[in-house]
Design an enzyme around this catalytic site. Structure first.
Site, short mmCIF file in Angstrom:
data_model
loop_
_atom_site.label_atom_id
_atom_site.label_comp_id
_atom_site.label_asym_id
_atom_site.label_seq_id
_atom_site.Cartn_x
_atom_site.Cartn_y
_atom_site.Cartn_z
NE ARG A 195 40.50 42.73 40.58
CZ ARG A 195 41.53 42.34 41.33
NH1 ARG A 195 42.77 42.55 40.92
NH2 ARG A 195 41.34 41.71 42.48
CB ILE B 298 39.28 44.08 45.50
CG1 ILE B 298 38.61 43.88 44.13
CG2 ILE B 298 40.79 44.09 45.32
CD1 ILE B 298 38.91 45.00 43.10
CB SER B 299 36.85 38.77 45.20
OG SER B 299 35.99 38.89 46.31
CD GLN B 300 42.32 34.11 42.93
OE1 GLN B 300 42.04 33.69 44.06
NE2 GLN B 300 42.90 33.37 42.02
N PRO B 301 40.29 38.04 40.77
CG PRO B 301 41.46 39.35 39.23
CD PRO B 301 41.58 38.73 40.59
#
Ligand code: SAM
Length: 216
Positions: free
Chosen positions: A37, A63-66
């Site tokens: 990531r 970038i979206s939260q995992p």
């Protein structure tokens, strides 16, 4: 593309954390354990790449939260080889997760800068999704129907073109609601003209801007 023991260790801890938050799909966890990531974020944020939070990327996007990536991906109920359309390529990380899981991936991004950077990053890592720059709220007619459509931006409503580009039995996963808060929504196409809609937990995404989204 810099890999190190430090990042591998951090990634393993993130996967444990996702398990503790209820992610049980081993294929999703395995893909996220493998994908660097930190390569999808800029240098200044790389040390935070394995914290469970959204991070800034170019063009004022995130970038979206995992957890969100894992949650949406698990929700899709994927089997290898499925044709998946993603709306909102962003950094390319979600597309990488889908490629790593063996999907045939199509992804649309409205920002030219992000589209180009994601393409470069995905290619360098050996992933080959079909990528396009444009308004994803219109779908991608040329390659329809899709077995799954995943929208990674907040929509005021369910875009009609996306419903129509779903295969019979296909599912659309989309955050629907206001600009600040949305309900994760799953639309299942059970026949040519029948769609079932179910809503799940609350999230907060950046807006889907386009003909069937919010105004710019
Ligand atoms: N999936 C991304 C990732 O893995 O990094 C994160 C996506 S970010 C939360 C949402 C993205 O949707 C932004 O990059 C934004 O530019 C894009 N977007 C917004 N409206 C769009 C539209 N109509 N078509 C395509 N992309 C759109």
């Amino acid at each position: 593309m810099q890999e190190s023991y430090k990042y591998r260790g951090k990634r393993a801890k993130l996967i444990d954390h996702l398990r503790s938050k209820g992610i049980t799909d081993e294929a999703v966890l395995e893909a996220m354990l493998k994908i660097p990531r930190h390569d999808f974020v800029e240098g200044a944020f790389q040390d935070q790449a394995y914290e469970d939070k959204a991070l800034p990327i170019r063009a004022g996007q995130t970038i979206s939260q995992p957890f969100t990536v894992a949650y949406q991906t698990q929700m899709m109920g994927l089997s290898r080889g499925m044709k998946v359309l993603e709306i909102g390529t962003g950094s390319g990380y979600q597309a990488a997760v889908l490629c790593e899981m063996g999907m045939k991936v199509f992804s649309i991004e409205r920002s030219q800068t992000l589209h180009e950077e994601a393409k470069e990053c995905l290619t360098a890592l050996g992933y080959e999704p079909y990528l396009k720059c444009g308004d994803g709220s219109l779908g991608w007619k040329l390659y329809q129907p899709f077995q799954r459509i995943l929208v990674t931006a907040a929509s005021p409503d369910i875009p009609e073109p996306l419903k129509q580009q779903l295969d019979i039995g296909g599912k659309l996963i989309i955050p629907v609601g206001g600009r600040d808060s949305q309900l994760m929504t799953v639309v299942t196409r059970s026949s040519a003209d029948r769609f079932e809609v179910q809503s799940y937990q609350r999230f907060s995404f950046v807006p889907l801007i386009g003909a069937h989204g919010w105004e710019d």
